[in-house]
Design an enzyme around this catalytic site. Structure first.
Site: not given
Ligand code: IVH
Length: 686
Positions: A81, A115, A117, A119, A239, A329, A423, A426, A441, A446
């Site tokens: 993305l 949505e 994102k 991690d 998703y 982000k 240490c 001790c 140590c 200790c």
């Molecule tokens: S859409 C073609 N939706 O973020 C569209 N990606 O930085 C593909 N990710 O590779 C991604 N949550 O692994 C989408 N709600 C979300 C996401 C998401 C996490 C990840 C995904 C992607 C990466 C890109």
């Protein structure tokens, strides 16, 4: 009811409760009730092996790929993305989309879906005729790794799709139930709770900690042992639906796709929202930048996607990104503060770790007064010094980290930090093998180590001495009554009653608890000793294999390595612990004080559920890691009988290598045959 109908009935119930628990987060029954249901299904399937189906909920853990994961090509590339960090960048994205679609300035607003994102790591699932056949990681976007064996153990991922209640008749031919192949993409992740648990376990066994849940999820997915993956508790959200070449999308909008994925029984992150125009999403981006702290999982942004799938197709993609989506982000949260001093800490197994003592500062909603500096190399690399003003950051990592010093503010005359040679607790000389980065140590007595190691020794998952917590272990050490673990077993009621906030009654109670702990099973002692790399699981594996401490003491590193789940590093750590003279003396003192060293009489009674009652087992051949005696003990402990010959009355034949006539006879009489893992699974001893 015939066995097949009963098995199907149980499977439907298990699937329903898995969906309630893992997908909807709304369990309808207790964990114990669920376990009973699953166990009933397992037992019935074990008795009717011919009725076991690959999509049964009992079949999540299967074989691991022997030579690592196979690389496979994605049907359509898994794209990444484009990122935005400001509202202006989001407006620019909307303008690009509108231009790309040839829209006039006064054309109506576009509808977007926002949505979270997640991690974690992206994952593509393939379902054929509604059954999960493959799970693949993103890899480089073109080729990923086939991690099906690990994906199957993620309980939030159904092995079989549910009926889609919203199905329209004209959709029938493309529905997963009707001879179709469908790919569903999403993100696998480890919840913060699961991450904390994994790291606590790794701390205990002195394995390197994962920096954040994303690394932990990615590391887990690369693990070759699906059982270990299952224990970690990965989860996932989905998703995207990818339809086979030539077929149009199943839905007109992204919102409908998300609803469809949820109707199939897959987890969809529930906080998604639909909005007219990009401006309406700024609020969501701002809100989640702080509200994300209260989520059960890590998120690093908000993904904004065009809702209309036909418009998406018109826009297309660049080589790397779709033109119809962008990730907003969240900024990494940073603060500047003064590093008062660099100190070192000594862990339970002697590892010496530098850390920064900071002027307290507010960051991401919590006051930070300490940050880890990991090891000597890390301090040198960043060149942070006492008195420096430093930038600290709480990004994806749970523990705040020191990004680096603000050099303009460095006080004159400061000098680089040097690792102490002795240490601080001790005074023993610290040591470090050439190839390692961590100083240690080595003094097992200790005080810095003993304090934590005694707490661990007494803890619930080790010797389980109820009432012997942090405050009492501290007092016992400070008063000099205890200088090693064996001293615990020489304490009198009077001595215990004399401690702060204790009296005669609690002293007697604690003395009884200490006395009871002498009869613990051997694995508890092995875990309690605090041997590097030995956690609860490996302690149990060692105890199961050797049955006694003296047998383990006699074993070579090579023999120890033969134990399932024990590799060369663990075997070496066990050997070097047992070879250390102080530790040998300690073991002798523990034995002399009556601490159980041999797992002879396996426990019976209420703690061992009599699940094999009324069943007769015959054991033949050589089992890979259990002796005949071990297997017999396991069966009889659970209420089963072991007989010498196979007959029609035999419930199971347990067969190992070089099984002879008994195996043949069992086959003739259609007696179910179990190998060692199947026996362990049936016994709930996974
Ligand atoms: S859409 C073609 N939706 O973020 C569209 N990606 O930085 C593909 N990710 O590779 C991604 N949550 O692994 C989408 N709600 C979300 C996401 C998401 C996490 C990840 C995904 C992607 C990466 C890109």
């Amino acid at each position: 009811m015939d066995p097949l109908s009963e098995i199907e009935r149980l499977r439907t119930r298990v699937r329903h409760h898995e969906h309630c628990y893992y997908v909807l987060d709304a369990p309808e029954i207790t964990d114990a009730e669920f376990d009973r249901l699953l166990k009933a299904l397992e037992t019935l399937e074990a008795a009717h092996p011919d009725l076991v189906a690959p999509d049964s909920p009992t079949q999540r853990v299967g074989g691991a790929p022997a030579d690592g994961f196979v690389s496979v090509e994605h049907a359509a590339p898994m794209l990444s993305l484009d990122n935005a960090y400001t509202e202006d960048e989001l407006r620019a994205f909307d303008a690009r989309v509108r231009r790309g679609l040839g829209m006039a300035d006064d054309a109506p607003l576009l509808t977007y879906v926002a949505e979270l994102k997640i991690d974690g790591l992206s994952l593509a699932l393939t379902y054929e005729d509604g059954r999960l056949v493959r799970g693949v990681t993103r890899g480089d976007g073109i080729r990923g790794e086939d991690v099906t064996s690990n994906v199957r153990v993620i309980r939030a991922i159904p092995l079989r799709l549910r009926e889609d209640q919203r199905r329209k008749p004209q959709d029938e031919s493309r529905e997963p139930g009707a001879g179709s192949r469908i790919e569903i993409r999403g993100e696998a992740y480890l919840s913060r709770q699961a991450f904390d648990r994994v790291n606590r376990e790794r701390e205990e066994t002195e394995e390197p900690l994962f920096a954040n849940p994303r690394n932990a999820a990615a590391g887990t997915m690369r693990t070759l042992d699906p059982k270990a993956v299952s224990r970690r508790g990965l989860s996932a959200f989905f998703y995207q639906v990818v339809v086979p070449d030539g077929a149009g999308p199943l839905d007109a909008t992204h919102a409908a796709t998300l609803e469809r994925i949820a109707a199939w029984g897959l987890p969809v992150e529930p906080h998604w929202e639909r909005c007219e125009g990009i401006d309406g999403l700024f609020d969501a981006c701002r809100r989640w930048a702080t509200a994300r702290r209260d989520l059960a999982f890590d998120t690093d942004g908000v993904v904004i996607k065009l809702d209309d799938l036909a418009l998406r197709a018109k826009l297309g993609t660049t080589a790397k990104f779709p033109r119809w989506a962008i990730a907003f982000k969240f900024p990494a949260e940073q603060a500047a503060t003064v590093l008062r001093e660099i100190r070192v800490n000594v862990g339970r197994t002697g590892a010496v770790t530098p850390y920064a003592v900071l002027e307290p500062v507010l960051l991401s909603g919590s006051t930070i007064s300490m940050a880890t500096l990991h090891n000597e190399q890390e301090v040198a690399r960043r060149d942070v010094r006492d008195g420096d003003t430093v930038i600290i950051e709480k990004g994806g990592d749970v523990i705040p980290k020191v990004v680096g010093p603000v050099l303009e503010k460095r006080p004159p005359g400061s000098t680089p930090w040097v690792m102490p040679t002795a240490c601080p607790f001790c005074d023993s000389v610290l040591s470090k093998p050439e190839e390692e980065v961590v100083w240690r140590c080595e003094n097992a007595s200790c005080p810095a180590r003993l304090r934590r190691s005694l707490e661990h020794f007494a803890s619930r998952r080790a010797m389980n001495i109820e009432g012997l917590g942090e405050s009492l272990t501290g007092q016992l050490l400070e008063s000099g009554l205890v200088k090693d673990f064996a001293d615990l077993y020489a304490l009198s009621v009077d001595q215990l009653a004399g401690l702060e906030r204790m009296g005669r009654k609690s002293g007697a109670k604690l003395a009884a608890e200490i006395e009871r702990s002498k009869t613990n099973e051997v694995w508890r002692l092995l875990h309690a000793l605090g041997i590097r790399h030995i956690g609860e699981g490996s302690a149990q594996a060692l105890a199961r294999h050797f049955g006694s401490i003296p047998r383990l003491q006699e074993a070579s590193a090579g023999a120890i390595e033969q134990v399932p789940d024990v590799g060369p590093v663990v075997a070496r750590a066990v050997r070097s612990f047992l070879d250390e003279p102080h530790n040998q003396a300690l073991m002798a003192r523990l034995a002399a004080r009556g601490v159980r060293m041999v797992d002879d009489a396996a426990p019976t009674g209420p703690e061992a559920p009599q699940i094999f009652a009324g069943q007769t087992f015959v054991i033949t051949g050589t089992l890979p890691s259990m002796s005949r005696e071990d297997a017999t003990a396991l069966i009889t402990r659970l209420g089963g009988k072991v007989s010498g010959s196979v007959s029609r009355k035999t419930s199971y034949l347990v067969a190992g290598a070089d099984a002879g006539s008994k195996l043949q006879k069992a086959q003739e009489l259609a007696v179910p045959i179990l190998d060692e893992p199947a026996l362990r699974a049936l016994a709930g001893d996974l």
